[in-house]
Design an enzyme around this catalytic site. Sequence first.
Site, PDB file in Angstrom:
ATOM      1  N   LYS A 184      -5.418 -10.017  -6.437  1.00 52.85           N
ATOM      2  CA  LYS A 184      -6.642 -10.327  -5.702  1.00 52.85           C
ATOM      3  C   LYS A 184      -7.720  -9.293  -6.023  1.00 52.85           C
ATOM      4  O   LYS A 184      -7.403  -8.142  -6.348  1.00 52.85           O
ATOM      5  CB  LYS A 184      -6.365 -10.379  -4.198  1.00 52.85           C
ATOM      6  CG  LYS A 184      -6.120  -9.033  -3.570  1.00 52.85           C
ATOM      7  CD  LYS A 184      -6.122  -9.098  -2.046  1.00 52.85           C
ATOM      8  CE  LYS A 184      -5.868  -7.675  -1.529  1.00 52.85           C
ATOM      9  NZ  LYS A 184      -5.834  -7.550  -0.096  1.00 52.85           N
ATOM     10  N   LYS A 226     -10.855  -3.747  -3.063  1.00 52.75           N
ATOM     11  CA  LYS A 226     -11.634  -2.500  -3.046  1.00 52.75           C
ATOM     12  C   LYS A 226     -10.882  -1.371  -3.706  1.00 52.75           C
ATOM     13  O   LYS A 226     -11.470  -0.426  -4.209  1.00 52.75           O
ATOM     14  CB  LYS A 226     -11.940  -2.092  -1.596  1.00 52.75           C
ATOM     15  CG  LYS A 226     -12.913  -2.984  -0.895  1.00 52.75           C
ATOM     16  CD  LYS A 226     -13.284  -2.409   0.479  1.00 52.75           C
ATOM     17  CE  LYS A 226     -13.876  -3.485   1.366  1.00 52.75           C
ATOM     18  NZ  LYS A 226     -13.141  -3.660   2.631  1.00 52.75           N
ATOM     19  N   LYS A 252       0.830  -1.213   0.000  1.00 52.04           N
ATOM     20  CA  LYS A 252       0.000   0.000   0.000  1.00 52.04           C
ATOM     21  C   LYS A 252       0.855   1.251   0.000  1.00 52.04           C
ATOM     22  O   LYS A 252       0.507   2.257  -0.625  1.00 52.04           O
ATOM     23  CB  LYS A 252      -0.935   0.031   1.225  1.00 52.04           C
ATOM     24  CG  LYS A 252      -2.104  -0.932   1.124  1.00 52.04           C
ATOM     25  CD  LYS A 252      -3.130  -0.616   2.217  1.00 52.04           C
ATOM     26  CE  LYS A 252      -4.220  -1.687   2.273  1.00 52.04           C
ATOM     27  NZ  LYS A 252      -5.133  -1.485   3.401  1.00 52.04           N
TER      28      LYS A 252
HETATM   29  P1  TYM Z   1     -10.675  -5.782   4.324  1.00 58.50           P
HETATM   30  O1  TYM Z   1     -11.710  -4.754   4.606  1.00 58.50           O
HETATM   31  O2  TYM Z   1      -9.626  -5.486   3.327  1.00 58.50           O
HETATM   32  O3  TYM Z   1     -11.352  -7.121   3.867  1.00 58.50           O
HETATM   33  C1  TYM Z   1     -12.392  -7.725   4.603  1.00 58.50           C
HETATM   34  C2  TYM Z   1     -12.272  -9.250   4.563  1.00 58.50           C
HETATM   35  O4  TYM Z   1     -12.352  -9.723   3.220  1.00 58.50           O
HETATM   36  C3  TYM Z   1     -11.234 -10.555   2.928  1.00 58.50           C
HETATM   37  N1  TYM Z   1     -10.878 -10.358   1.509  1.00 58.50           N
HETATM   38  C4  TYM Z   1     -10.802 -11.345   0.605  1.00 58.50           C
HETATM   39  N2  TYM Z   1     -10.987 -12.672   0.701  1.00 58.50           N
HETATM   40  C5  TYM Z   1     -10.827 -13.409  -0.424  1.00 58.50           C
HETATM   41  N3  TYM Z   1     -10.503 -12.861  -1.634  1.00 58.50           N
HETATM   42  C6  TYM Z   1     -10.312 -11.538  -1.767  1.00 58.50           C
HETATM   43  N4  TYM Z   1     -10.006 -11.022  -2.950  1.00 58.50           N
HETATM   44  C7  TYM Z   1     -10.455 -10.711  -0.627  1.00 58.50           C
HETATM   45  N5  TYM Z   1     -10.334  -9.373  -0.405  1.00 58.50           N
HETATM   46  C8  TYM Z   1     -10.605  -9.181   0.904  1.00 58.50           C
HETATM   47  C9  TYM Z   1     -10.136 -10.073   3.854  1.00 58.50           C
HETATM   48  O5  TYM Z   1      -9.157 -11.057   4.061  1.00 58.50           O
HETATM   49  C10 TYM Z   1     -10.910  -9.748   5.099  1.00 58.50           C
HETATM   50  O6  TYM Z   1     -11.136 -10.922   5.868  1.00 58.50           O
HETATM   51  N6  TYM Z   1      -7.436  -5.428   8.113  1.00 58.50           N
HETATM   52  C11 TYM Z   1      -8.760  -5.946   7.748  1.00 58.50           C
HETATM   53  C12 TYM Z   1      -9.870  -5.397   8.605  1.00 58.50           C
HETATM   54  C13 TYM Z   1      -9.691  -5.636  10.060  1.00 58.50           C
HETATM   55  C14 TYM Z   1      -9.736  -6.874  10.741  1.00 58.50           C
HETATM   56  C15 TYM Z   1      -9.536  -6.573  12.107  1.00 58.50           C
HETATM   57  C16 TYM Z   1      -9.922  -8.184  10.335  1.00 58.50           C
HETATM   58  C17 TYM Z   1      -9.482  -4.683  10.991  1.00 58.50           C
HETATM   59  N7  TYM Z   1      -9.383  -5.234  12.220  1.00 58.50           N
HETATM   60  C18 TYM Z   1      -9.493  -7.588  13.081  1.00 58.50           C
HETATM   61  C19 TYM Z   1      -9.887  -9.200  11.292  1.00 58.50           C
HETATM   62  C20 TYM Z   1      -9.664  -8.882  12.635  1.00 58.50           C
HETATM   63  C21 TYM Z   1      -9.037  -5.547   6.309  1.00 58.50           C
HETATM   64  O7  TYM Z   1      -8.508  -4.606   5.806  1.00 58.50           O
HETATM   65  O8  TYM Z   1      -9.997  -6.258   5.684  1.00 58.50           O
END
Ligand code: TYM
Length: 331
Positions: free
Chosen positions: A194, A197, A112
């Site tokens: 992947k 967003k 990032k």
């Molecule tokens: P975020 O918002 O990027 O994504 C949310 C969840 O979706 C999963 N994900 C995917 N899974 C499969 N294929 C994909 N292309 C794909 N893109 C996203 C992510 O793995 C995630 O599970 N840092 C985290 C948010 C967070 C969090 C936490 C998660 C903040 N605090 C505590 C778990 C525990 C994030 O940016 O997810």
Amino acid sequence: KPRLLSGMQPSAESLHLGNYVGALLSWLNLQESHEAFYMLADLHAITVPQHPAELRENSRRTVAQYIAAGIDPARSTLFVQSHVPAHAELAWVLNTITGFGEAARMTQFKDKSAKNADSTSVGLFTYPILQAGDILLYQAAEVPVGEDQRQHIELTRDLANRFNSRFGDTFAVPEPYILKSTAKLYDLQNPGSKMSKSAESKAGVIWMLDEPSVTKKKIMRAVTDADGGIVYDPENKAGVSNLLTIFSVLGGQSIASLESEFAGRGYGDLKKALADVVIEMVEPIRARTLELLDDPAELDRILAAAADRANEVAEQTLDTVYDRVGFLRRQ
Ligand code: TYM
């Protein structure tokens, strides 16, 4: 019941199919067997610039999407991170036991920050430490996420163990819950990356709020290859393999049976059938999300009740942490 915590960032107008398949489906499946805390990670979202009005809208919309997908607020605690001050407070303490080099090794930060070299904030750097705090505050045994979060869960485990050995047993050490088959969906236009967003082009991202005709178009235009065979081979046929993965998860059919069903047929057939499967699953969630958004007061009520519950648990952990590190406690 064992505890569970997970979260998603409200950093786009909608969740996408990767979020749904990679994480939300597990959230749904685990909410009965676990005491689940599902969080809207708004503190994380501001580690990259957000438009305030959009952030607020996206936050409500994301919460509505959780509920529309089947997260039951009567059973799971569905809360907003910024409603629970202990998240920022524990992150501070964890900052002080995290090595600079350790944080600098986080691959998501490296990716990032490379993309936005000029505007990279310190918050983006300490992001995984905040995430560790999210998980540890609730003494979560498991964290259901996609593959891209694995390294952050590893860091969380390291910090929990470090704190426990320095200050005495305080935190449960969490396990990642990552399903191999769905851990990573790829961009339909760029099957080497992947689904994300923040993808530059949205043509390969299926948003959970896309109209059915848009979803269909995106799937029909998905990048495949010139070889023509419908077989699962992620290394040489990334595009087709990604389509088969999605089909298999949403259609409830094994990849092997899809391969035999579509043997000798063209990519167009596969895509048409897949579009039907995806739309059948996504469309009711979209409709329900829009309905829920018509009654923001009801959403706010759900979030307020959840914030009370989340605060209760989080404050207890934070209190122990403050005590263990030796802060003079206010009497
Ligand atoms: P975020 O918002 O990027 O994504 C949310 C969840 O979706 C999963 N994900 C995917 N899974 C499969 N294929 C994909 N292309 C794909 N893109 C996203 C992510 O793995 C995630 O599970 N840092 C985290 C948010 C967070 C969090 C936490 C998660 C903040 N605090 C505590 C778990 C525990 C994030 O940016 O997810």
